[in-house]
Motif scaffolding. Structure first.
Motif, PDB file in Angstrom:
ATOM      1  N   MET A   1       1.397  -1.015  -0.084  1.00 11.40           N
ATOM      2  CA  MET A   1       0.203   0.304   0.421  1.00 11.40           C
ATOM      3  C   MET A   1       0.934   1.195  -0.299  1.00 11.40           C
ATOM      4  SD  MET A   1      -2.757   0.996   2.691  1.00 11.40           S
ATOM      5  CE  MET A   1      -3.516  -0.033   2.115  1.00 11.40           C
ATOM      6  N   PRO A   2       0.633   2.037  -1.116  1.00 12.27           N
ATOM      7  CA  PRO A   2       1.612   3.468  -1.157  1.00 12.27           C
ATOM      8  C   PRO A   2       0.963   4.067   0.424  1.00 12.27           C
ATOM      9  CG  PRO A   2      -0.841   3.990  -2.381  1.00 12.27           C
ATOM     10  CD  PRO A   2      -0.002   2.092  -2.051  1.00 12.27           C
ATOM     11  N   ALA A   3       2.369   4.596   0.693  1.00 10.78           N
ATOM     12  CA  ALA A   3       2.278   5.490   2.215  1.00 10.78           C
ATOM     13  C   ALA A   3       1.460   7.168   2.019  1.00 10.78           C
ATOM     14  CB  ALA A   3       3.647   5.986   2.245  1.00 10.78           C
ATOM     15  N   LYS A   4       0.577   7.366   3.024  1.00  7.15           N
ATOM     16  CA  LYS A   4      -0.489   8.594   3.475  1.00  7.15           C
ATOM     17  C   LYS A   4       0.213   9.543   4.049  1.00  7.15           C
ATOM     18  CE  LYS A   4      -4.511   5.502   3.354  1.00  7.15           C
ATOM     19  NZ  LYS A   4      -5.835   5.040   4.122  1.00  7.15           N
ATOM     20  N   LEU A   5       0.212  10.490   2.964  1.00  4.51           N
ATOM     21  CA  LEU A   5       0.487  11.917   3.471  1.00  4.51           C
ATOM     22  C   LEU A   5      -0.405  12.736   4.367  1.00  4.51           C
ATOM     23  CD1 LEU A   5       3.120  13.905   4.551  1.00  4.51           C
ATOM     24  CD2 LEU A   5       2.406  14.953   2.493  1.00  4.51           C
ATOM     25  N   GLU A   6      -0.319  13.233   5.583  1.00  2.15           N
ATOM     26  CA  GLU A   6      -1.795  13.154   5.722  1.00  2.15           C
ATOM     27  C   GLU A   6      -3.306  12.873   5.482  1.00  2.15           C
ATOM     28  OE1 GLU A   6       0.252  16.975   7.425  1.00  2.15           O
ATOM     29  OE2 GLU A   6      -0.835  17.363   5.758  1.00  2.15           O
ATOM     30  N   VAL A 422      23.233   4.457  15.935  1.00  2.73           N
ATOM     31  CA  VAL A 422      22.550   4.289  15.075  1.00  2.73           C
ATOM     32  C   VAL A 422      20.977   4.491  14.953  1.00  2.73           C
ATOM     33  CG1 VAL A 422      21.347   2.171  14.537  1.00  2.73           C
ATOM     34  CG2 VAL A 422      23.892   2.102  15.322  1.00  2.73           C
ATOM     35  N   THR A 423      19.839   4.806  14.355  1.00  3.23           N
ATOM     36  CA  THR A 423      18.729   5.645  14.659  1.00  3.23           C
ATOM     37  C   THR A 423      17.535   4.901  13.335  1.00  3.23           C
ATOM     38  OG1 THR A 423      17.340   7.634  15.053  1.00  3.23           O
ATOM     39  CG2 THR A 423      19.256   7.179  13.744  1.00  3.23           C
ATOM     40  N   ASP A 424      16.063   5.324  13.392  1.00  6.79           N
ATOM     41  CA  ASP A 424      15.480   5.029  12.077  1.00  6.79           C
ATOM     42  C   ASP A 424      15.510   6.141  10.954  1.00  6.79           C
ATOM     43  OD1 ASP A 424      15.133   3.269  14.172  1.00  6.79           O
ATOM     44  OD2 ASP A 424      13.047   4.161  14.615  1.00  6.79           O
ATOM     45  N   ASP A 425      15.356   4.708  10.011  1.00  3.80           N
ATOM     46  CA  ASP A 425      15.320   6.145   8.608  1.00  3.80           C
ATOM     47  C   ASP A 425      13.631   5.828   8.243  1.00  3.80           C
ATOM     48  OD1 ASP A 425      14.810   6.483   5.771  1.00  3.80           O
ATOM     49  OD2 ASP A 425      17.909   6.935   6.459  1.00  3.80           O
ATOM     50  N   ASN A 426      13.858   5.918   7.236  1.00  2.14           N
ATOM     51  CA  ASN A 426      12.531   5.684   6.751  1.00  2.14           C
ATOM     52  C   ASN A 426      12.177   3.791   7.502  1.00  2.14           C
ATOM     53  OD1 ASN A 426      11.601   7.983   5.876  1.00  2.14           O
ATOM     54  ND2 ASN A 426      12.791   7.623   4.131  1.00  2.14           N
ATOM     55  N   PRO A 427      11.102   3.941   7.976  1.00  2.00           N
ATOM     56  CA  PRO A 427      11.076   2.307   8.584  1.00  2.00           C
ATOM     57  C   PRO A 427      10.326   1.499   7.618  1.00  2.00           C
ATOM     58  CG  PRO A 427      10.516   3.192  10.438  1.00  2.00           C
ATOM     59  CD  PRO A 427      10.997   4.319   9.553  1.00  2.00           C
ATOM     60  N   ARG A 428       8.894   2.234   7.068  1.00  2.00           N
ATOM     61  CA  ARG A 428       8.019   2.114   6.416  1.00  2.00           C
ATOM     62  C   ARG A 428       7.507   0.981   7.021  1.00  2.00           C
ATOM     63  NH1 ARG A 428      12.285   3.038   3.031  1.00  2.00           N
ATOM     64  NH2 ARG A 428      12.287   5.264   1.928  1.00  2.00           N
ATOM     65  N   SER A 429       7.341  -0.459   5.940  1.00  2.00           N
ATOM     66  CA  SER A 429       6.153  -0.809   6.978  1.00  2.00           C
ATOM     67  C   SER A 429       7.379  -1.975   7.927  1.00  2.00           C
ATOM     68  CB  SER A 429       6.114  -2.189   5.713  1.00  2.00           C
ATOM     69  OG  SER A 429       6.459  -3.062   5.025  1.00  2.00           O
ATOM     70  N   GLU A 430       8.515  -2.146   8.191  1.00  2.00           N
ATOM     71  CA  GLU A 430       9.479  -2.697   8.806  1.00  2.00           C
ATOM     72  C   GLU A 430       9.177  -2.723  10.860  1.00  2.00           C
ATOM     73  OE1 GLU A 430      13.425  -4.906   6.746  1.00  2.00           O
ATOM     74  OE2 GLU A 430      12.531  -3.907   5.441  1.00  2.00           O
ATOM     75  N   GLN A 488       9.300  11.500   6.923  1.00  2.00           N
ATOM     76  CA  GLN A 488      10.092  10.057   7.395  1.00  2.00           C
ATOM     77  C   GLN A 488       8.718   8.934   7.567  1.00  2.00           C
ATOM     78  OE1 GLN A 488      10.769   9.602  11.496  1.00  2.00           O
ATOM     79  NE2 GLN A 488      12.843   8.035  11.319  1.00  2.00           N
ATOM     80  N   GLU A 489       8.902   7.756   6.754  1.00  2.00           N
ATOM     81  CA  GLU A 489       7.570   7.458   6.295  1.00  2.00           C
ATOM     82  C   GLU A 489       7.317   5.880   7.511  1.00  2.00           C
ATOM     83  OE1 GLU A 489       5.428   3.542   3.549  1.00  2.00           O
ATOM     84  OE2 GLU A 489       7.017   5.551   2.793  1.00  2.00           O
ATOM     85  N   VAL A 490       6.336   5.534   8.197  1.00  2.00           N
ATOM     86  CA  VAL A 490       6.552   5.032   9.699  1.00  2.00           C
ATOM     87  C   VAL A 490       5.306   4.076   9.339  1.00  2.00           C
ATOM     88  CG1 VAL A 490       6.873   4.101  11.635  1.00  2.00           C
ATOM     89  CG2 VAL A 490       7.787   5.956  11.249  1.00  2.00           C
ATOM     90  N   ALA A 491       5.572   2.308   9.228  1.00  2.00           N
ATOM     91  CA  ALA A 491       3.511   1.556   9.108  1.00  2.00           C
ATOM     92  C   ALA A 491       3.077   2.312   8.113  1.00  2.00           C
ATOM     93  CB  ALA A 491       2.831   1.792  10.149  1.00  2.00           C
ATOM     94  N   VAL A 494       3.391   8.587   6.319  1.00  2.00           N
ATOM     95  CA  VAL A 494       4.711   9.903   6.214  1.00  2.00           C
ATOM     96  C   VAL A 494       4.125  11.133   7.160  1.00  2.00           C
ATOM     97  CG1 VAL A 494       5.944  10.989   4.489  1.00  2.00           C
ATOM     98  CG2 VAL A 494       4.746   9.457   4.082  1.00  2.00           C
ATOM     99  N   HIS A 495       5.127  10.828   7.554  1.00  2.00           N
ATOM    100  CA  HIS A 495       5.204  12.093   8.849  1.00  2.00           C
ATOM    101  C   HIS A 495       6.118  13.522   8.804  1.00  2.00           C
ATOM    102  CE1 HIS A 495       3.241   9.071  12.247  1.00  2.00           C
ATOM    103  NE2 HIS A 495       4.127   8.579  11.617  1.00  2.00           N
TER     104      HIS A 495
END
Length: 516
Positions: A1-6, A422-430, A488-491, A494-495
């Motif tokens: 599924m494509p990421a949603k922005l707001e 070491v931190t998060d980038d765009n975890p997306r669905s992972e 930043q894409e999370v689950a 995009v925040h």
């Protein structure tokens, strides 16, 4: 599924205001395309592969996908005003496309012909422009910015298509992909022609070449920067990755300019190729390289027939000498005078590419887009070469992408940083923690005496704040991976998030100027 922005749908891509209608039967002359019903008199004036973006008079490209078939949306597209549909034999059997009077163009691989059909519908616009395509793993964005600056200095009216942004005669549009889908790209070219653009530097990704997004485009120049590990989630091997890049040099580019530093570039060289090298023999070479204390650089570009052009750039790192030399060769190939090349390149800054953030602090702060092992190594080597103090690095890896590069990026950063966060980038669905664990494994595999301190701070905002809080006078803080990105894409969501803004805010908070 494509990421949603707001929760908003992506806006419709721009199009020219006027398009001369093209007969569906004329489109059916493309090899392998069949049309039904025979003898249809329909004409099309636009094309899209998104049903929600259909305009009256469009050809709707109903492509097969991994999870759904575009033909499932044909009824919606036809209701919105599509007058014909391009699809494959399976799609052509959908009920909406069996209705009498619906013109259907059928091809066994419709994506393979979509670029050529889109170009025909919009009047072959790239033939009315000088398109300068740049491909490679790293350096595409910087090189296209350098190209645009040189062209503008020579008085050309420019467009720009790339990762950071799209520009038409100075007007900025947001970029969703490095290279847009074929219908959107051809519409964009047609709009540029309509607005008087003459030259278009353009990033050309391996995905675009493999998926036919750049098909139907004529390139005045095709340029190659380099190749290193990336996108092996899409390309099964490095050979496949290289083969995709090599498509830009299959005859679609009138002039080919190739950097031959490294193992991959020389494989693209043939009779007539303009070669570029900062380390060996080539058509264009760099001499008298000088690096100033602020990271800016100067060199002499030596070209064919004794051409010598003094070049100054504000961009740090030896790789940017290569990018500038490649841009110089391309600009010279399209007739830009030496003085315009010199003038244009001297003023270039590239968003999110070794971009300095200065809020009055006594240490250096940099945001960089490096998100692959070789790019991380090059960026940090450049920083290390001019750092008076420690090198502090904030780095993450994106989810749903090449998993093999994660430990390699952790290793590359750990070997060069005095402190790696070491931190998060765009975890997306992972799972973000799993991504970080892979990076940490690579970082901690480096023998203790050969690496700096390695810590884990999952929240990217907190990681940047921790890096800034640990910085002392003369240190360099590098926030790497996201560069120009503003989200930043999370689950799947995009925040809003900008490394540059977060870095500046953290510095100001540390200095006591602003409290978040």
């Amino acid at each position: 599924m494509p990421a949603k922005l707001e929760g908003k749908l992506a806006p419709a891509p721009p199009r020219p205001s006027v398009t001369e209608p093209v007969a569906v039967t004329a489109l059916a002359t493309e090899p392998g395309v069949r049309v039904r019903p025979a003898g249809t008199e329909a004409t099309v004036s636009g094309v899209t592969l998104r049903a929600q973006h259909v305009q009256p008079g469009d050809l709707f490209a109903a492509l097969p996908g991994a999870r759904v078939h575009g033909a499932d949306f044909a009824e919606r597209a036809l209701t919105a005003g599509a007058v014909a549909v391009l699809t494959d034999p399976a799609g052509a059997e959908r009920p909406a496309l069996r209705e009498p009077g619906v013109p259907v163009l059928v091809h066994d691989d419709p994506r393979a012909v979509l670029g050529a059909l889109s170009a025909r519908i919009y009047g072959e616009p790239s033939g009315k422009l000088a398109v300068l395509g740049v491909t490679g793993t790293s350096g595409k964005t910087t090189t296209t910015y350098l190209l645009e600056a040189g062209l503008r200095a020579a008085g050309r009216v420019t467009g720009l298509i790339g990762t950071v942004e799209t520009r038409i005669a100075g007007e900025r549009l947001a970029s969703a992909f490095t290279t847009p889908e074929a219908p959107d790209l051809q519409a964009l070219f047609a709009l540029m022609v309509e607005q008087g653009v003459t030259h278009v530097p353009m990033e050309v990704s391996s995905h675009a070449l493999a998926l036919g997004r750049a098909a139907g485009t004529r390139f005045a120049v095709g340029a190659f920067t380099n190749l290193s590990q990336d996108h092996l989630d899409f390309h099964p091997t490095m050979e496949d990755y290289f083969a995709a890049k090599a498509k830009l040099f299959d005859g679609r580019s009138a002039t080919e300019v190739v950097c031959v530093d490294g193992e991959w570039g020389p494989r693209l060289v043939r009779d007539g190729t303009i070669t570029v090298s900062t380390t060996g023999e080539a058509t264009w070479t760099a001499g008298d390289v000088r690096v100033d204390v602020d990271g800016s650089q100067a060199f002499t570009a030596h070209g064919p027939d004794g051409v010598r052009i003094p070049i100054e750039i504000r961009l740090p790192g030896t790789f940017n000498v290569t990018n500038a030399l490649l841009a110089t060769a391309c600009l010279h190939a399209v007739g830009v005078p030496a003085e315009a090349i010199r003038e244009g390149l001297a003023g270039v800054d590239v968003p999110g590419r070794m971009e300095r953030v200065d809020a009055g602090q006594d240490f250096t702060a940099v945001v960089d887009y490096s998100h692959k092992p070789a790019a991380v190594a090059l960026a940090l080597d450049a920083v290390r070469a001019r750092a008076a103090g420690r090198v502090i690095v904030v780095l993450g890896c994106g989810g749903d992408r090449d998993v093999a590069k994660r430990p390699l990026m952790g290793e590359a950063a750990a070997r060069r940083a005095d402190l790696l966060v070491v931190t998060d980038d765009n975890p997306r669905s992972e799972d973000p923690a799993a991504i970080r664990a892979s990076m940490l494994a690579g970082a901690r595999a480096v023998p203790e005496g050969e690496r700096g301190e390695v810590i884990e701070v999952g929240d990217r905002r907190e990681a940047i704040a921790a890096a800034v809080a640990s910085a002392k006078p003369g240190d360099v803080v590098v926030v790497a991976g996201k560069g120009h990105e503003t989200g930043q894409e999370v689950a799947g969501v995009v925040h809003p998030f900008s490394d540059r803004e977060e870095l500046e805010a953290a510095i100001r908070e540390t200095l006591g100027g602003v409290t978040r």
